[in-house]
Motif scaffolding. Structure first.
Motif, PDB file in Angstrom:
ATOM      1  N   ARG A 257       1.532  -1.042  -0.154  1.00 18.00           N
ATOM      2  CA  ARG A 257       0.108  -0.398   0.561  1.00 18.00           C
ATOM      3  C   ARG A 257       0.740   1.435   0.064  1.00 18.00           C
ATOM      4  O   ARG A 257       1.595   1.435  -0.637  1.00 18.00           O
ATOM      5  CB  ARG A 257      -1.595   0.114   1.701  1.00 18.00           C
ATOM      6  CG  ARG A 257      -1.882  -1.507   1.158  1.00 18.00           C
ATOM      7  CD  ARG A 257      -2.952  -1.322   1.773  1.00 18.00           C
ATOM      8  NE  ARG A 257      -3.792  -2.389   1.987  1.00 18.00           N
ATOM      9  CZ  ARG A 257      -4.870  -2.237   1.086  1.00 18.00           C
ATOM     10  NH1 ARG A 257      -5.140  -1.355   0.098  1.00 18.00           N
ATOM     11  NH2 ARG A 257      -4.948  -3.417   1.126  1.00 18.00           N
ATOM     12  N   SER A 258       0.573   2.117   1.216  1.00 18.54           N
ATOM     13  CA  SER A 258       1.583   3.217   1.195  1.00 18.54           C
ATOM     14  C   SER A 258       2.318   3.091   1.534  1.00 18.54           C
ATOM     15  O   SER A 258       3.837   3.950   1.249  1.00 18.54           O
ATOM     16  CB  SER A 258       0.612   4.610   1.704  1.00 18.54           C
ATOM     17  OG  SER A 258       0.894   4.057   3.241  1.00 18.54           O
TER      18      SER A 258
ATOM     19  N   HIS B 248      -3.218   7.843  16.494  1.00 25.93           N
ATOM     20  CA  HIS B 248      -3.112   9.324  16.057  1.00 25.93           C
ATOM     21  C   HIS B 248      -2.947   9.710  17.239  1.00 25.93           C
ATOM     22  O   HIS B 248      -3.301  11.371  16.811  1.00 25.93           O
ATOM     23  CB  HIS B 248      -3.569   9.417  15.320  1.00 25.93           C
ATOM     24  CG  HIS B 248      -5.019   9.234  15.043  1.00 25.93           C
ATOM     25  ND1 HIS B 248      -5.966   8.380  14.332  1.00 25.93           N
ATOM     26  CD2 HIS B 248      -5.997  10.827  15.410  1.00 25.93           C
ATOM     27  CE1 HIS B 248      -7.316   8.458  14.952  1.00 25.93           C
ATOM     28  NE2 HIS B 248      -7.522   9.811  15.679  1.00 25.93           N
TER      29      HIS B 248
ATOM     30  N   LYS C 266       3.640  11.419   4.987  1.00 28.79           N
ATOM     31  CA  LYS C 266       3.042  10.908   3.680  1.00 28.79           C
ATOM     32  C   LYS C 266       4.205  12.249   2.662  1.00 28.79           C
ATOM     33  O   LYS C 266       4.033  13.432   2.581  1.00 28.79           O
ATOM     34  CB  LYS C 266       1.714  10.914   3.281  1.00 28.79           C
ATOM     35  CG  LYS C 266       1.209  10.381   3.279  1.00 28.79           C
ATOM     36  CD  LYS C 266       1.266   8.975   2.528  1.00 28.79           C
ATOM     37  CE  LYS C 266      -0.053   8.359   2.101  1.00 28.79           C
ATOM     38  NZ  LYS C 266      -1.569   9.042   2.021  1.00 28.79           N
TER      39      LYS C 266
ATOM     40  N   SER D 142      -3.792  -5.376  -5.933  1.00 30.06           N
ATOM     41  CA  SER D 142      -4.631  -4.452  -5.054  1.00 30.06           C
ATOM     42  C   SER D 142      -4.403  -3.946  -3.938  1.00 30.06           C
ATOM     43  O   SER D 142      -4.242  -2.665  -3.515  1.00 30.06           O
ATOM     44  CB  SER D 142      -5.814  -4.563  -4.590  1.00 30.06           C
ATOM     45  OG  SER D 142      -6.622  -4.337  -3.546  1.00 30.06           O
TER      46      SER D 142
ATOM     47  N   ALA E 101      -0.532  11.509  11.253  1.00 27.04           N
ATOM     48  CA  ALA E 101      -1.847  12.107  10.935  1.00 27.04           C
ATOM     49  C   ALA E 101      -2.194  11.283  10.246  1.00 27.04           C
ATOM     50  O   ALA E 101      -1.941  10.182   9.848  1.00 27.04           O
ATOM     51  CB  ALA E 101      -1.625  13.685  10.045  1.00 27.04           C
ATOM     52  N   ASN E 102      -4.077  11.850   9.987  1.00 31.86           N
ATOM     53  CA  ASN E 102      -4.755  10.380   9.396  1.00 31.86           C
ATOM     54  C   ASN E 102      -4.061  10.374   7.827  1.00 31.86           C
ATOM     55  O   ASN E 102      -3.721  11.569   7.246  1.00 31.86           O
ATOM     56  CB  ASN E 102      -6.277  11.142   9.625  1.00 31.86           C
ATOM     57  CG  ASN E 102      -7.174  11.585  10.150  1.00 31.86           C
ATOM     58  OD1 ASN E 102      -7.748  12.823   9.982  1.00 31.86           O
ATOM     59  ND2 ASN E 102      -6.838  10.747  11.459  1.00 31.86           N
ATOM     60  N   GLY E 103      -4.537   8.846   7.466  1.00 33.59           N
ATOM     61  CA  GLY E 103      -3.888   8.843   6.243  1.00 33.59           C
ATOM     62  C   GLY E 103      -1.922   8.540   5.858  1.00 33.59           C
ATOM     63  O   GLY E 103      -1.940   8.244   4.914  1.00 33.59           O
ATOM     64  N   SER E 104      -1.704   9.062   6.889  1.00 30.55           N
ATOM     65  CA  SER E 104      -0.133   8.246   6.942  1.00 30.55           C
ATOM     66  C   SER E 104       0.818   7.593   6.670  1.00 30.55           C
ATOM     67  O   SER E 104       1.317   7.010   5.998  1.00 30.55           O
ATOM     68  CB  SER E 104       0.636   9.248   8.311  1.00 30.55           C
ATOM     69  OG  SER E 104       0.441   8.575   9.008  1.00 30.55           O
ATOM     70  N   GLY E 105       0.059   5.777   7.040  1.00 35.60           N
ATOM     71  CA  GLY E 105       0.091   5.084   6.882  1.00 35.60           C
ATOM     72  C   GLY E 105       0.183   3.943   8.327  1.00 35.60           C
ATOM     73  O   GLY E 105       0.678   3.046   7.821  1.00 35.60           O
ATOM     74  N   LYS E 106       0.044   4.602   9.377  1.00 33.77           N
ATOM     75  CA  LYS E 106      -0.168   3.706  10.118  1.00 33.77           C
ATOM     76  C   LYS E 106      -1.250   3.002  10.259  1.00 33.77           C
ATOM     77  O   LYS E 106       0.094   1.425  10.391  1.00 33.77           O
ATOM     78  CB  LYS E 106      -0.962   4.695  11.849  1.00 33.77           C
ATOM     79  CG  LYS E 106      -0.184   6.152  11.952  1.00 33.77           C
ATOM     80  CD  LYS E 106      -0.534   6.843  12.717  1.00 33.77           C
ATOM     81  CE  LYS E 106      -2.368   7.056  12.899  1.00 33.77           C
ATOM     82  NZ  LYS E 106      -2.705   8.380  11.612  1.00 33.77           N
ATOM     83  N   SER E 107      -1.955   2.454  10.143  1.00 34.27           N
ATOM     84  CA  SER E 107      -2.979   0.819   9.881  1.00 34.27           C
ATOM     85  C   SER E 107      -2.827   0.644   9.318  1.00 34.27           C
ATOM     86  O   SER E 107      -2.537  -1.044   9.272  1.00 34.27           O
ATOM     87  CB  SER E 107      -4.034   1.536   9.539  1.00 34.27           C
ATOM     88  OG  SER E 107      -5.304   2.307  10.430  1.00 34.27           O
ATOM     89  N   ASN E 108      -2.137   0.418   7.374  1.00 32.94           N
ATOM     90  CA  ASN E 108      -0.896   0.218   6.925  1.00 32.94           C
ATOM     91  C   ASN E 108      -0.190  -0.718   7.490  1.00 32.94           C
ATOM     92  O   ASN E 108       0.527  -1.766   7.372  1.00 32.94           O
ATOM     93  CB  ASN E 108      -0.387   0.969   5.775  1.00 32.94           C
ATOM     94  CG  ASN E 108      -1.865   1.259   4.752  1.00 32.94           C
ATOM     95  OD1 ASN E 108      -2.968   0.671   4.806  1.00 32.94           O
ATOM     96  ND2 ASN E 108      -1.818   2.165   3.824  1.00 32.94           N
TER      97      ASN E 108
ATOM     98  N   LEU F 170      -0.984  -3.849  -3.660  1.00 30.05           N
ATOM     99  CA  LEU F 170       1.139  -3.580  -4.579  1.00 30.05           C
ATOM    100  C   LEU F 170       0.542  -1.638  -3.963  1.00 30.05           C
ATOM    101  O   LEU F 170       0.006  -1.551  -4.341  1.00 30.05           O
ATOM    102  CB  LEU F 170       1.284  -3.782  -5.208  1.00 30.05           C
ATOM    103  CG  LEU F 170       1.986  -5.444  -5.236  1.00 30.05           C
ATOM    104  CD1 LEU F 170       2.083  -5.940  -6.293  1.00 30.05           C
ATOM    105  CD2 LEU F 170       2.452  -5.737  -4.350  1.00 30.05           C
ATOM    106  N   TRP F 171       1.946  -1.325  -3.506  1.00 34.62           N
ATOM    107  CA  TRP F 171       2.245   0.529  -3.863  1.00 34.62           C
ATOM    108  C   TRP F 171       1.621   0.593  -5.051  1.00 34.62           C
ATOM    109  O   TRP F 171       1.945   0.420  -5.946  1.00 34.62           O
ATOM    110  CB  TRP F 171       3.517   0.303  -3.555  1.00 34.62           C
ATOM    111  CG  TRP F 171       4.021   1.852  -4.027  1.00 34.62           C
ATOM    112  CD1 TRP F 171       5.063   2.069  -5.446  1.00 34.62           C
ATOM    113  CD2 TRP F 171       3.540   3.443  -4.009  1.00 34.62           C
ATOM    114  NE1 TRP F 171       5.582   3.482  -5.327  1.00 34.62           N
ATOM    115  CE2 TRP F 171       4.468   4.471  -4.884  1.00 34.62           C
ATOM    116  CE3 TRP F 171       2.660   4.149  -2.907  1.00 34.62           C
ATOM    117  CZ2 TRP F 171       4.505   5.674  -4.351  1.00 34.62           C
ATOM    118  CZ3 TRP F 171       2.613   5.392  -2.823  1.00 34.62           C
ATOM    119  CH2 TRP F 171       3.514   6.035  -3.877  1.00 34.62           C
ATOM    120  N   ALA F 172       0.557   1.925  -4.910  1.00 35.44           N
ATOM    121  CA  ALA F 172      -0.278   2.074  -6.491  1.00 35.44           C
ATOM    122  C   ALA F 172       0.707   3.407  -7.586  1.00 35.44           C
ATOM    123  O   ALA F 172       0.025   3.125  -8.112  1.00 35.44           O
ATOM    124  CB  ALA F 172      -1.311   2.510  -5.597  1.00 35.44           C
TER     125      ALA F 172
END
Ligand SMILES: Nc1ncnc2c1ncn2[C@@H]1O[C@H](COP(=O)(O)OP(=O)(O)OP(=O)(O)O)[C@@H](O)[C@H]1O
Ligand SMILES: [Mg+2]
Length: 391
Positions: free
Chosen positions: A11-12, A345, A367, A64, A29-36, A66-68
């Motif tokens: 992913r990211s 977060h 990110k 899906s 921050a939100n969306g920075s990749g913690k859950s990933n 893999l890093w996009a």
């Protein structure tokens, strides 16, 4: 102890190498990749239970996950004068996961299958490379077991490579399909270490949640992922675990309160909380979401059978800020007996953990052009040295 965690193309997480300490707090921050990152660690653990391919399928398949983004981020993109563009790839695309400690390291490289005979399973990802080595960094001379596609080679007692290579299925990790204690005891050790890792993520606390049900209790040194055996787990800590830490954890969060477990005639365990000012104890069905979730963390963190690694995803969810210092103290207690990674977060939790444990290290993610990178904040450890096995 693990000192390094490495992920590539998940992913990211295009290319992330994280330093780990006894207690590591990962934030961003939100969306920075913690859950990933949390999911990548779970995937690594799944590989040691021969579940990596199935886990990837549940996430929508290897392509899906893999890093996009593009293989490299060019200067024009960095300077903002051009949008990212796909170019011809120069390297093979693989989902790579690995970790290392002072004693051992392990890495895997999963890729798309080589086109072969006609089969409905032609999309199953394959293990392209897998290595176990001694010491913190992969070096040729330190390799103990080395997999290239279906072929595994292992080092003999005298340090030479075994003459007979072993063949295993390309869809299985060598940790599961090649773990013969006589041929390669290290592979077995690495597998057992990874299998002991424990992950906790978002306990359910709704009215029908497993943790609110009254059920037969048996000795429970390890809390289940859904928390369904909470009463038994807390009673186990009371009887054979760190009882003082249990009482402190309850007192820190709910001053004057006391836990008890009522055992019915039929062997069912019911958790009760005696609170100051109330004439009767509250049963588990009556506890607030935050109270119940805190007690679930108590049971998870004070386990009388601590794992090699404990990973917590957003443990602050639905807890009142006033409970965060108590939760942080619990995390610090757990980190005395096991390595802990906390993904969060919530800035107040980060601060509370740092206040409760002075040796807690902080990893901040951010990110950059869609890819998760380590922020270079003050006091943050540097990116450790890491080498992937080449295809
Ligand atoms: N295949 C992919 N390639 C590149 N980026 C991806 C891919 N899949 C998801 N992402 C990105 O990963 C990010 C999500 O990261 P993640 O869920 O780990 O965030 P988070 O740090 O946990 O955020 P939050 O605090 O909101 O939970 C999104 O920005 C999404 O665009
Ligand atoms: Mg998240």
């Amino acid at each position: 102890m693990l000192t390094t965690l490495a992920v590539q193309n998940y992913r990211s997480l295009r290319d992330l190498v994280l330093p780990l300490s006894q207690l590591t707090v990962v934030t961003g921050a939100n969306g920075s990749g913690k859950s990933n990152l949390y999911r990548a660690m779970r995937l690594l653990a799944d590989a040691a239970r021969s579940g990596a391919v199935a886990a990837l399928a549940r996430e929508g398949g290897l392509p899906s996950t893999l890093w996009a983004g593009p293989e490299t981020i060019g200067r024009a993109v960095r300077e903002g004068s051009a949008p990212p563009q796909g170019t011809v790839r120069t390297k093979s695309v693989g989902l790579r996961l690995g970790f290392a400690g002072d004693e051992f390291g392990y890495a895997l490289d999963l890729g798309m299958p080589t086109p072969g005979e006609d089969s409905a399973f032609n999309r199953d990802p394959e293990f392209k490379r897998e290595c176990v080595w001694s010491g913190p960094v992969l070096r040729k001379g330190a390799l103990l077991a080395d997999r290239d596609g279906p072929v595994v080679r292992t080092r003999e007692q005298d340090g030479a490579w075994g003459r007979e290579p072993h063949r295993i299925p390309v869809t299985d990790s060598m940790l599961t399909s090649f773990a013969d204690p006589r041929v390669s005891p290290e592979v077995l050790v690495v597998r057992e270490r990874i299998r002991s890792w424990r992950f906790y993520d978002h306990f359910r606390t709704d009215a029908d949640a497993p943790a609110r049900q009254v059920r037969i209790g048996t000795r429970t040194p390890v809390l289940d992922h859904d928390g369904g055996d909470l009463a038994a787990a807390l009673q186990t800590i009371e009887e054979i675990g760190d009882r003082d830490a249990l009482h402190t954890a309850v007192e820190n969060a709910f001053p004057g309160a006391r836990l008890s477990v009522r055992v019915g005639e039929d062997g069912r365990f019911e958790l009760q909380l005696h609170q100051y000012g109330l004439l009767r104890p509250l049963s588990v069905a009556e506890l607030s979401d935050g109270t119940l979730r805190y007690l679930l963390w108590v049971a998870a963190l004070l386990s009388p059978r601590p794992p090699k690694l404990l990973v917590l995803n957003e443990p602050e969810t639905s807890l009142h800020p006033s409970l965060l210092p108590a939760l942080a103290a619990l995390i610090a207690t757990a980190a005395e007996r096991t390595q802990v990674v906390v993904v969060t977060h919530a800035r107040p939790l980060v601060q509370a953990v740092q206040a409760a444990a002075d040796d807690a290290s902080l990893v901040e993610l951010e990110k950059e052009f869609g890819a998760t990178v380590l922020a270079d904040a003050p006091g943050v450890l540097d990116r450790p040295v890491w080498h992937w096995p080449k295809r």
